[in-house]
Design a protein around this motif. Structure first.
Motif, short mmCIF file in Angstrom:
data_model
loop_
_atom_site.label_atom_id
_atom_site.label_comp_id
_atom_site.label_asym_id
_atom_site.label_seq_id
_atom_site.Cartn_x
_atom_site.Cartn_y
_atom_site.Cartn_z
N SER A 120 -4.89 4.46 5.64
CA SER A 120 -4.38 5.49 4.74
C SER A 120 -4.41 6.85 5.42
O SER A 120 -5.47 7.46 5.52
CB SER A 120 -5.22 5.56 3.45
N VAL A 132 4.40 -4.73 -0.02
CA VAL A 132 5.12 -3.54 0.44
C VAL A 132 6.37 -3.98 1.19
O VAL A 132 6.44 -5.08 1.74
CB VAL A 132 4.24 -2.65 1.34
N GLN A 166 7.16 0.55 4.70
CA GLN A 166 6.28 1.20 3.73
C GLN A 166 4.86 1.12 4.25
O GLN A 166 4.47 0.14 4.88
CB GLN A 166 6.33 0.49 2.37
N HIS A 167 4.06 2.18 3.98
CA HIS A 167 2.66 2.12 4.40
C HIS A 167 1.90 1.16 3.49
O HIS A 167 2.21 1.02 2.31
CB HIS A 167 2.01 3.51 4.37
N ARG A 199 -0.94 1.25 1.96
CA ARG A 199 -1.56 1.74 0.73
C ARG A 199 -0.53 2.04 -0.35
O ARG A 199 -0.91 2.29 -1.51
CB ARG A 199 -2.41 2.98 1.01
N GLU A 200 0.76 2.01 -0.02
CA GLU A 200 1.78 2.19 -1.04
C GLU A 200 1.83 0.98 -1.97
O GLU A 200 2.46 1.04 -3.03
CB GLU A 200 3.15 2.42 -0.39
N TRP A 224 0.56 2.08 -7.21
CA TRP A 224 1.82 2.70 -6.84
C TRP A 224 2.34 3.68 -7.88
O TRP A 224 3.21 4.49 -7.60
CB TRP A 224 2.88 1.62 -6.57
N GLU A 276 -0.26 9.29 -7.78
CA GLU A 276 -0.05 10.12 -6.60
C GLU A 276 -0.83 9.58 -5.42
O GLU A 276 -1.91 9.01 -5.58
CB GLU A 276 -0.49 11.57 -6.88
N ALA A 277 -0.31 9.79 -4.22
CA ALA A 277 -0.91 9.22 -3.02
C ALA A 277 -2.35 9.65 -2.81
O ALA A 277 -3.19 8.89 -2.34
CB ALA A 277 -0.09 9.60 -1.79
N LYS A 319 -5.35 7.37 -3.97
CA LYS A 319 -5.38 5.96 -3.62
C LYS A 319 -6.67 5.51 -2.95
O LYS A 319 -6.69 4.87 -1.92
CB LYS A 319 -4.15 5.59 -2.80
#
Length: 244
Positions: A143, A211, A215-216, A218-219, A223, A226-227, A230
């Motif tokens: 992340s 994912v 896509q990263h 942690r996405e 989901w 907000e990032a 996470k």
């Protein structure tokens, strides 16, 4: 074993050392040491640790909401390595009260904090209250938002206290996802079959999804949020380190 270690100096001197060197330091320095295994690609740190010390103590968190594949994988790991895997569960009354009041999917509306607090953080806090040091499978590349500064060794200020200091070892901090999967393939160790279906970061079933390419990882977790949020709280110190 000694508990008067200079953690900052060790983190600096071991910053570029191999995961095995960091694991050996942990095992040589602490008797009351536990390894946290989530049932995902942290199988690598478990395999490394068991090769150094087959008696290393291992625990896992059973939130009650894991994928069926993860439960089966945990049992496969226990049998494959012949280890006693200590399973930590949420406190029944707190969980029952939460579900009674807010239902089984409140986190989609209210955020994952309260659910993770009951299912993950509270059981982990109870466990770590009686532990001197623990080992995780955290990696910086998991992340960019919250784990990019993870040191290989740190004073755990999230779960430790001044009266009961706690040391946290992150032997895979410098490893990439590619390093992890090269290890898994080369040594042909077991892995969670969800990885074959596009799940890179694996957590609870309602809060984890595959994912897409590029896509990263942690996405695929929480989901709808907000990032910056996470992290479930198991590694809350990462948020503090990122903001400082």
């Amino acid at each position: 074993m000694t508990h008067s270690l200079d953690i900052a100096a060790l983190a600096d001197s071991y910053a570029q050392r191999s995961p095995q060197d960091i694991l050996k330091l942990a095992m040589d320095s602490f008797d009351n040491l536990w390894l946290s295994f989530s049932g995902a690609d942290d199988i690598v740190v478990l395999d490394m640790a068991l090769k150094i010390n087959p008696e290393v103590k291992v625990f896992t968190l059973d939130t009650g909401r894991l994928h069926p594949e993860t439960y089966r994988f945990l049992e496969q790991v226990r049998e494959h390595y012949g280890i006693a895997l200590e399973v930590l569960s949420p406190e029944h009354q707190a969980l029952q009260a939460y579900v009674h009041e807010k239902g089984l999917f409140d986190f989609f509306k209210s955020g994952h904090g309260e659910c993770c607090g009951i299912r993950k953080i509270a059981p982990l806090r109870r466990k770590l209250a009686g532990v001197d040091a623990w080992i995780t499978g955290q990696r910086r590349d998991q992340s960019p938002g919250t784990r990019s500064h993870v040191p290989v060794i740190e004073q755990d200020t999230s779960f430790g206290t001044e009266a009961h200091p706690l040391v946290k070892f992150n032997p895979l901090a410098n490893y990439s996802s590619e390093d992890v999967w090269n290890y898994i393939r080369m040594l042909e160790i077991p892995y969670n079959p969800l990885h074959e279906r596009g799940f890179v970061s694996i957590g609870c079933e309602p809060c984890t999804r595959p994912v897409l390419p590029n896509q990263h990882e942690r996405e695929g977790r929480w989901w709808w949020e907000e990032a910056i949020q996470k992290e479930c709280g198991l590694h809350a110190g990462n948020l503090i380190a990122k903001s400082s």
